[in-house]
Motif scaffolding. Structure first.
Motif, PDB file in Angstrom:
ATOM      1  N   ASN A 158       0.818  -1.209   0.000  1.00  0.00           N
ATOM      2  CA  ASN A 158       0.000   0.000   0.000  1.00  0.00           C
ATOM      3  C   ASN A 158       0.856   1.265   0.000  1.00  0.00           C
ATOM      4  O   ASN A 158       0.360   2.359   0.264  1.00  0.00           O
ATOM      5  N   ASP A 165       3.240   2.259   1.989  1.00  0.00           N
ATOM      6  CA  ASP A 165       3.152   2.799   3.343  1.00  0.00           C
ATOM      7  C   ASP A 165       4.466   2.522   4.065  1.00  0.00           C
ATOM      8  O   ASP A 165       4.955   1.390   4.066  1.00  0.00           O
ATOM      9  N   GLY A 174      -4.736  -0.232  -1.369  1.00  0.00           N
ATOM     10  CA  GLY A 174      -5.303   0.836  -0.557  1.00  0.00           C
ATOM     11  C   GLY A 174      -6.222   0.363   0.548  1.00  0.00           C
ATOM     12  O   GLY A 174      -6.656   1.167   1.382  1.00  0.00           O
ATOM     13  N   TYR A 183      -6.869  -1.492   3.955  1.00  0.00           N
ATOM     14  CA  TYR A 183      -6.258  -1.996   5.187  1.00  0.00           C
ATOM     15  C   TYR A 183      -7.299  -2.826   5.930  1.00  0.00           C
ATOM     16  O   TYR A 183      -8.342  -2.316   6.338  1.00  0.00           O
ATOM     17  N   GLN A 233       0.786  10.263   6.660  1.00  0.00           N
ATOM     18  CA  GLN A 233       0.495   9.657   5.360  1.00  0.00           C
ATOM     19  C   GLN A 233      -0.398   8.429   5.518  1.00  0.00           C
ATOM     20  O   GLN A 233      -1.312   8.207   4.715  1.00  0.00           O
ATOM     21  N   ASN A 264      -3.971   9.549   6.264  1.00  0.00           N
ATOM     22  CA  ASN A 264      -4.650  10.108   5.099  1.00  0.00           C
ATOM     23  C   ASN A 264      -5.075   9.049   4.086  1.00  0.00           C
ATOM     24  O   ASN A 264      -5.814   9.353   3.141  1.00  0.00           O
ATOM     25  N   LYS A 265      -4.622   7.827   4.272  1.00  0.00           N
ATOM     26  CA  LYS A 265      -5.065   6.716   3.423  1.00  0.00           C
ATOM     27  C   LYS A 265      -6.365   6.084   3.930  1.00  0.00           C
ATOM     28  O   LYS A 265      -6.972   5.262   3.241  1.00  0.00           O
ATOM     29  N   SER A 289      -9.511   3.812   2.266  1.00  0.00           N
ATOM     30  CA  SER A 289      -9.593   2.450   2.790  1.00  0.00           C
ATOM     31  C   SER A 289     -10.998   2.126   3.295  1.00  0.00           C
ATOM     32  O   SER A 289     -11.491   1.002   3.121  1.00  0.00           O
TER      33      SER A 289
END
Length: 417
Positions: free
Chosen positions: A167, A169, A242, A244, A306, A309-310, A314
């Motif tokens: 992702n 991350d 994207g 989780y 970061q 902000n995902k 998600s």
């Protein structure tokens, strides 16, 4: 003479630095040669030195096996870098690295921390005596444990810390040991077996052994465990970029890591600073170490934001995939994280100034100063001479910083409790 083509090389030789093959050595113009000691410093063939922040103290040996390039690094006394590239990192006394190293910006290797050949580090903190084998990728990690050169935490050869996921991350820093207990240099070592790996973010406690060949995907903060990696292998499943499936453990581990960095920074400001009150070089070495902690803190906050902000995307992906089977608790966790990240960032910055429980801090610093006056300013010797009671007071002080940070942040994430 051959070395006259570089006036800085000439000046270093004239002040006493050993440069056996001066025509092969490059010193950039921004380097301040007054920050390179003349006492028992050796710069071997092919070495390159760059950066106005570069500091080289007495007893340093560069490039004994292959050329070394350093850029804006601070090297304490008796450092040996045998070959490789080193940038924007700080090495405290007697740390060393083998041939083929790549140490990128933001690393802090404390006294006698060391690695064998072909080790890659970035924003890595190694406490005293921690030892890395060969062919290791060990970025975004703090590792503690052990008491001395013979009883230390170790990472076996061909090990990797997985600090990036599909992702895209990198909120993945792992805590191997911790700060509050680790700085006291009295904890059992941790062993990460060779030909293995650790998937970050993870927390591993003292006296943990991860068996050779194991890719470990969990946490073991309680320690005292031999981890054989025998968990049932999950079946293959569809991958949705994207999405989780879980966030609680990831978020909590990130909070714990940042809280420990804050505690370590206070340790440097209150304790370590006592040992760097002598020469200008000593002060610059100390300032370099604190600078690395600030850099790591800022990077961890950036990556944490970061990740937060995902969460909006998600949530939508999760609802789309799961339909009426979606678990509301997970949606709430993601939403809290996303909606409160600005407040969380501000609170982390406020926590950075928290120096912990004042009474315990003052009592512990008195113990440090009493031993310092008796034994001198050898940091390792002073810490090793603390009695058990003083260590408990110091650990309790640092834990109060970690606890304050954790509780402050979790106030914005009630569904994570």
């Amino acid at each position: 003479m051959g070395y006259n083509k570089n006036s800085l090389v000439t000046a270093l030789i004239e002040k006493g630095v050993k440069i056996p093959n001066p025509s092969s050595v490059e010193i950039s113009d921004e380097v301040n040669i007054n920050l390179i000691s003349s006492e028992d410093v050796t710069i071997h063939s092919g070495c390159k030195i760059f950066g106005k922040k570069t500091l080289i103290m007495s007893g340093v040996k560069l490039g004994s096996r292959s050329p070394v390039t350093i850029k804006n690094c601070q090297l304490g006394k008796n450092i040996e870098l045998k070959g490789g590239y080193f940038e924007g990192s700080t090495f405290l006394d007697s740390a060393n690295m083998g041939d083929g190293a790549e140490v990128r910006e933001g690393c802090l290797l404390e006294e006698e921390a060391n690695g064998a050949h072909t080790v890659g580090l970035k924003q890595t903190i190694l406490f005293p005596f921690v030892t890395l084998g060969s062919i290791i990728n060990f970025c975004d990690i703090l590792m503690a444990g052990g008491t001395d050169r013979k009883n230390h935490s170790e990472v076996g050869s061909s090990y990797i810390h997985f600090n990036y996921n599909p992702n895209q991350d990198k909120a993945t820093a792992s805590l191997i040991g911790d700060v509050a207990y680790g700085v006291m240099l009295n904890q059992p070592p941790i062993f990460l077996g060779g030909q293995g790996g650790l998937v970050g973010p993870s927390r591993i406690g003292y006296k943990t052994v991860i068996a050779a060949g194991v890719i470990y995907r969990g946490d073991c903060p309680q320690g005292h465990t031999l981890l054989m990696g025998k968990k049932h292998q999950k079946e293959d499943m569809d991958f949705y970029p994207g999405l989780y499936w879980r966030v609680k453990t990831r978020v909590i581990n990130c909070i714990e890591y940042i809280a420990n960095i804050i505690a370590l920074r206070q340790w440097y400001l209150n304790v370590r600073s006592t040992f760097y009150q002598g020469s200008d070089m000593e002060k610059l070495l100390y300032e370099g170490a604190v600078e690395k902690l600030d850099l790591i803190f800022n990077e961890r906050i950036k990556r944490f934001k970061q990740l937060a902000n995902k969460m909006e995307i998600s949530i939508e992906l999760y609802k789309s995939v799961m339909g009426n089977k979606a678990v509301n608790e997970l949606i709430i966790q993601k939403r809290e994280f996303f909606e409160n990240i600005q407040k969380i960032e501000s609170s982390f910055n406020e926590c950075l100034a928290n120096s912990g429980e004042e009474k315990k801090r003052v009592e512990f610093l008195k113990s440090i100063n009493d031993i310092y006056k008796k034994t001198g300013k050898d940091y390792i010797n002073v810490i090793q001479n603390l009695n058990e009671y003083s260590r408990k007071v110091g650990t309790s002080w640092l834990l109060s910083i970690v606890k304050n940070t954790r509780n402050t942040i979790l106030n914005y994430l009630p569904s994570f409790n």
